[in-house]
Design a protein around this motif. Sequence first.
Motif, PDB file in Angstrom:
ATOM      1  N   ARG A   4       0.824  -1.207   0.000  1.00  0.00           N
ATOM      2  CA  ARG A   4       0.000   0.000   0.000  1.00  0.00           C
ATOM      3  C   ARG A   4       0.857   1.256   0.000  1.00  0.00           C
ATOM      4  O   ARG A   4       0.555   2.218  -0.701  1.00  0.00           O
ATOM      5  CB  ARG A   4      -0.910  -0.028   1.227  1.00  0.00           C
ATOM      6  CG  ARG A   4      -1.861   1.125   1.325  1.00  0.00           C
ATOM      7  CD  ARG A   4      -2.716   0.997   2.606  1.00  0.00           C
ATOM      8  NE  ARG A   4      -3.833   1.900   2.597  1.00  0.00           N
ATOM      9  CZ  ARG A   4      -3.743   3.193   2.875  1.00  0.00           C
ATOM     10  NH1 ARG A   4      -2.578   3.721   3.170  1.00  0.00           N
ATOM     11  NH2 ARG A   4      -4.812   3.959   2.851  1.00  0.00           N
ATOM     12  N   ASP A   5       1.928   1.267   0.777  1.00  0.00           N
ATOM     13  CA  ASP A   5       2.781   2.454   0.876  1.00  0.00           C
ATOM     14  C   ASP A   5       3.443   2.801  -0.460  1.00  0.00           C
ATOM     15  O   ASP A   5       3.779   3.966  -0.692  1.00  0.00           O
ATOM     16  CB  ASP A   5       3.873   2.256   1.933  1.00  0.00           C
ATOM     17  CG  ASP A   5       3.302   2.182   3.337  1.00  0.00           C
ATOM     18  OD1 ASP A   5       2.147   2.623   3.537  1.00  0.00           O
ATOM     19  OD2 ASP A   5       4.016   1.688   4.237  1.00  0.00           O
ATOM     20  N   SER A   6       3.625   1.818  -1.335  1.00  0.00           N
ATOM     21  CA  SER A   6       4.255   2.058  -2.632  1.00  0.00           C
ATOM     22  C   SER A   6       3.269   2.549  -3.678  1.00  0.00           C
ATOM     23  O   SER A   6       3.660   3.172  -4.658  1.00  0.00           O
ATOM     24  CB  SER A   6       4.907   0.774  -3.146  1.00  0.00           C
ATOM     25  OG  SER A   6       5.850   0.302  -2.235  1.00  0.00           O
ATOM     26  N   LEU A   7       1.999   2.263  -3.462  1.00  0.00           N
ATOM     27  CA  LEU A   7       0.988   2.556  -4.480  1.00  0.00           C
ATOM     28  C   LEU A   7       0.059   3.718  -4.132  1.00  0.00           C
ATOM     29  O   LEU A   7      -0.595   4.264  -5.006  1.00  0.00           O
ATOM     30  CB  LEU A   7       0.149   1.303  -4.741  1.00  0.00           C
ATOM     31  CG  LEU A   7       0.924   0.145  -5.368  1.00  0.00           C
ATOM     32  CD1 LEU A   7       0.154  -1.156  -5.242  1.00  0.00           C
ATOM     33  CD2 LEU A   7       1.223   0.455  -6.824  1.00  0.00           C
TER      34      LEU A   7
ATOM     35  N   THR B 158       1.389   9.755  -0.775  1.00  0.00           N
ATOM     36  CA  THR B 158       1.762  10.222   0.560  1.00  0.00           C
ATOM     37  C   THR B 158       1.015  11.532   0.820  1.00  0.00           C
ATOM     38  O   THR B 158       0.380  12.077  -0.093  1.00  0.00           O
ATOM     39  CB  THR B 158       3.285  10.454   0.645  1.00  0.00           C
ATOM     40  OG1 THR B 158       3.649  11.427  -0.333  1.00  0.00           O
ATOM     41  CG2 THR B 158       4.063   9.170   0.399  1.00  0.00           C
ATOM     42  N   PRO B 159       1.089  12.080   2.028  1.00  0.00           N
ATOM     43  CA  PRO B 159       0.392  13.348   2.301  1.00  0.00           C
ATOM     44  C   PRO B 159       0.795  14.481   1.348  1.00  0.00           C
ATOM     45  O   PRO B 159      -0.013  15.351   1.049  1.00  0.00           O
ATOM     46  CB  PRO B 159       0.796  13.672   3.744  1.00  0.00           C
ATOM     47  CG  PRO B 159       1.040  12.330   4.361  1.00  0.00           C
ATOM     48  CD  PRO B 159       1.639  11.501   3.260  1.00  0.00           C
ATOM     49  N   ASP B 160       2.035  14.432   0.835  1.00  0.00           N
ATOM     50  CA  ASP B 160       2.453  15.482  -0.112  1.00  0.00           C
ATOM     51  C   ASP B 160       2.036  15.165  -1.551  1.00  0.00           C
ATOM     52  O   ASP B 160       2.337  15.911  -2.475  1.00  0.00           O
ATOM     53  CB  ASP B 160       3.959  15.720  -0.025  1.00  0.00           C
ATOM     54  CG  ASP B 160       4.803  14.560  -0.526  1.00  0.00           C
ATOM     55  OD1 ASP B 160       4.236  13.515  -0.900  1.00  0.00           O
ATOM     56  OD2 ASP B 160       6.042  14.705  -0.550  1.00  0.00           O
ATOM     57  N   GLY B 161       1.335  14.042  -1.768  1.00  0.00           N
ATOM     58  CA  GLY B 161       0.809  13.695  -3.086  1.00  0.00           C
ATOM     59  C   GLY B 161       1.724  12.845  -3.946  1.00  0.00           C
ATOM     60  O   GLY B 161       1.355  12.437  -5.043  1.00  0.00           O
ATOM     61  N   SER B 162       2.931  12.554  -3.468  1.00  0.00           N
ATOM     62  CA  SER B 162       3.861  11.747  -4.265  1.00  0.00           C
ATOM     63  C   SER B 162       3.579  10.259  -4.071  1.00  0.00           C
ATOM     64  O   SER B 162       3.055   9.843  -3.043  1.00  0.00           O
ATOM     65  CB  SER B 162       5.306  12.069  -3.877  1.00  0.00           C
ATOM     66  OG  SER B 162       5.557  11.675  -2.553  1.00  0.00           O
ATOM     67  N   ILE B 163       3.906   9.492  -5.094  1.00  0.00           N
ATOM     68  CA  ILE B 163       3.750   8.039  -5.050  1.00  0.00           C
ATOM     69  C   ILE B 163       5.116   7.422  -5.302  1.00  0.00           C
ATOM     70  O   ILE B 163       5.826   7.815  -6.234  1.00  0.00           O
ATOM     71  CB  ILE B 163       2.726   7.560  -6.109  1.00  0.00           C
ATOM     72  CG1 ILE B 163       1.357   8.183  -5.845  1.00  0.00           C
ATOM     73  CG2 ILE B 163       2.623   6.040  -6.135  1.00  0.00           C
ATOM     74  CD1 ILE B 163       0.318   7.890  -6.914  1.00  0.00           C
ATOM     75  N   TRP B 164       5.489   6.446  -4.483  1.00  0.00           N
ATOM     76  CA  TRP B 164       6.810   5.802  -4.591  1.00  0.00           C
ATOM     77  C   TRP B 164       7.054   5.297  -6.003  1.00  0.00           C
ATOM     78  O   TRP B 164       8.131   5.484  -6.556  1.00  0.00           O
ATOM     79  CB  TRP B 164       6.899   4.661  -3.575  1.00  0.00           C
ATOM     80  CG  TRP B 164       8.198   3.923  -3.589  1.00  0.00           C
ATOM     81  CD1 TRP B 164       9.356   4.301  -2.972  1.00  0.00           C
ATOM     82  CD2 TRP B 164       8.482   2.685  -4.252  1.00  0.00           C
ATOM     83  NE1 TRP B 164      10.335   3.369  -3.204  1.00  0.00           N
ATOM     84  CE2 TRP B 164       9.828   2.360  -3.989  1.00  0.00           C
ATOM     85  CE3 TRP B 164       7.729   1.821  -5.028  1.00  0.00           C
ATOM     86  CZ2 TRP B 164      10.430   1.218  -4.486  1.00  0.00           C
ATOM     87  CZ3 TRP B 164       8.329   0.674  -5.524  1.00  0.00           C
ATOM     88  CH2 TRP B 164       9.669   0.391  -5.257  1.00  0.00           C
ATOM     89  N   TRP B 165       6.077   4.640  -6.603  1.00  0.00           N
ATOM     90  CA  TRP B 165       6.252   4.080  -7.937  1.00  0.00           C
ATOM     91  C   TRP B 165       6.530   5.160  -8.973  1.00  0.00           C
ATOM     92  O   TRP B 165       7.265   4.941  -9.929  1.00  0.00           O
ATOM     93  CB  TRP B 165       5.024   3.254  -8.347  1.00  0.00           C
ATOM     94  CG  TRP B 165       5.220   1.804  -8.098  1.00  0.00           C
ATOM     95  CD1 TRP B 165       4.583   1.044  -7.163  1.00  0.00           C
ATOM     96  CD2 TRP B 165       6.120   0.918  -8.771  1.00  0.00           C
ATOM     97  NE1 TRP B 165       5.032  -0.250  -7.214  1.00  0.00           N
ATOM     98  CE2 TRP B 165       5.976  -0.357  -8.197  1.00  0.00           C
ATOM     99  CE3 TRP B 165       7.037   1.075  -9.800  1.00  0.00           C
ATOM    100  CZ2 TRP B 165       6.706  -1.463  -8.619  1.00  0.00           C
ATOM    101  CZ3 TRP B 165       7.767  -0.024 -10.224  1.00  0.00           C
ATOM    102  CH2 TRP B 165       7.593  -1.276  -9.632  1.00  0.00           C
TER     103      TRP B 165
ATOM    104  N   ALA C 117      10.243   7.292 -12.924  1.00  0.00           N
ATOM    105  CA  ALA C 117      10.984   8.455 -13.425  1.00  0.00           C
ATOM    106  C   ALA C 117      12.487   8.175 -13.428  1.00  0.00           C
ATOM    107  O   ALA C 117      13.189   8.509 -14.392  1.00  0.00           O
ATOM    108  CB  ALA C 117      10.673   9.685 -12.573  1.00  0.00           C
ATOM    109  N   ALA C 118      12.989   7.543 -12.377  1.00  0.00           N
ATOM    110  CA  ALA C 118      14.411   7.195 -12.320  1.00  0.00           C
ATOM    111  C   ALA C 118      14.770   6.184 -13.414  1.00  0.00           C
ATOM    112  O   ALA C 118      15.838   6.259 -14.018  1.00  0.00           O
ATOM    113  CB  ALA C 118      14.764   6.635 -10.943  1.00  0.00           C
ATOM    114  N   SER C 119      13.866   5.265 -13.686  1.00  0.00           N
ATOM    115  CA  SER C 119      14.089   4.262 -14.728  1.00  0.00           C
ATOM    116  C   SER C 119      14.191   4.915 -16.106  1.00  0.00           C
ATOM    117  O   SER C 119      15.067   4.583 -16.904  1.00  0.00           O
ATOM    118  CB  SER C 119      12.954   3.237 -14.709  1.00  0.00           C
ATOM    119  OG  SER C 119      13.068   2.355 -15.796  1.00  0.00           O
TER     120      SER C 119
END
Length: 184
Positions: free
Chosen positions: A103-106, A109-116, A121-123
Motif C-alpha cells: 500500500r505504501d508504494s501505491l 503520501t500526504p504530499d501527493g507523491s507516489i513511490w512508484w 521516473a528514475a528508470s
Amino acid sequence: LFLEAGAADAAEDVLSSVEPLGRVLVDGKEAPSLTVAKVVSEIFLSENSPKYVVIMAGRWLILTEQERWAEGRYLAADALLVADRNDTRRHFETDRFLVIFGRDSLMPTPDGSIWWDDILAASVKHTVGVSQDLREGIRRSIEIIANDVLKRRAARGLPVEDVDGQDLARQSLRFLYRILFLLY
C-alpha cells in the motif's frame, strides 16, 4: 485500484480471462462481460482513473500503470513462488515483493507523491543515459573502423580523397553490426 480476478496458472491467462469476480462498474455503470485486460483498459480510459491498477488473481499479482498499460507493459509476480522460496533476507525477494505491491508504494503520501512514480521516473532517466552512452559508443566505433579503412587505403597507395564519406560510414556501421551479431 485493486481488482480481483479468477485464479489462473499464468499471468497471460489472467489478462485473457473473462470477468473479474463481482460486479464491474465503469463510470458508475455496470460493465458487460469483458476480459480482465479490457476491464483494466476501460478503467484507465474512464474519468478520474487511478494511476495504478493491481490485479489479484489467485497466485498472481499484476501491477499496471496507465501509460505503460497502453504500451502493453505490466509487472506480474507469482506470490506462491515468492512464498515457496521464502527468501526472507533483508532487501531480497520477499521484501521486494512486499514493497512492489504494498500500500505504501501505491498510495499517495500526504504530499501527493507516489513511490512508484519516483521509481519509474528514475528508470526513464537511466534509460536515456544508457541510450546516449550507446549512441556515443557506436559513433566512436564507426569512426575507428572508418579511419582504419582510410589508413589501410593510404598504406596501399590508394587515394583517400575520393572515398564517399556517407558510404564509408554506412559500410562501417554494417561491419560493426556484423561484429556485434557474431559476438552475440
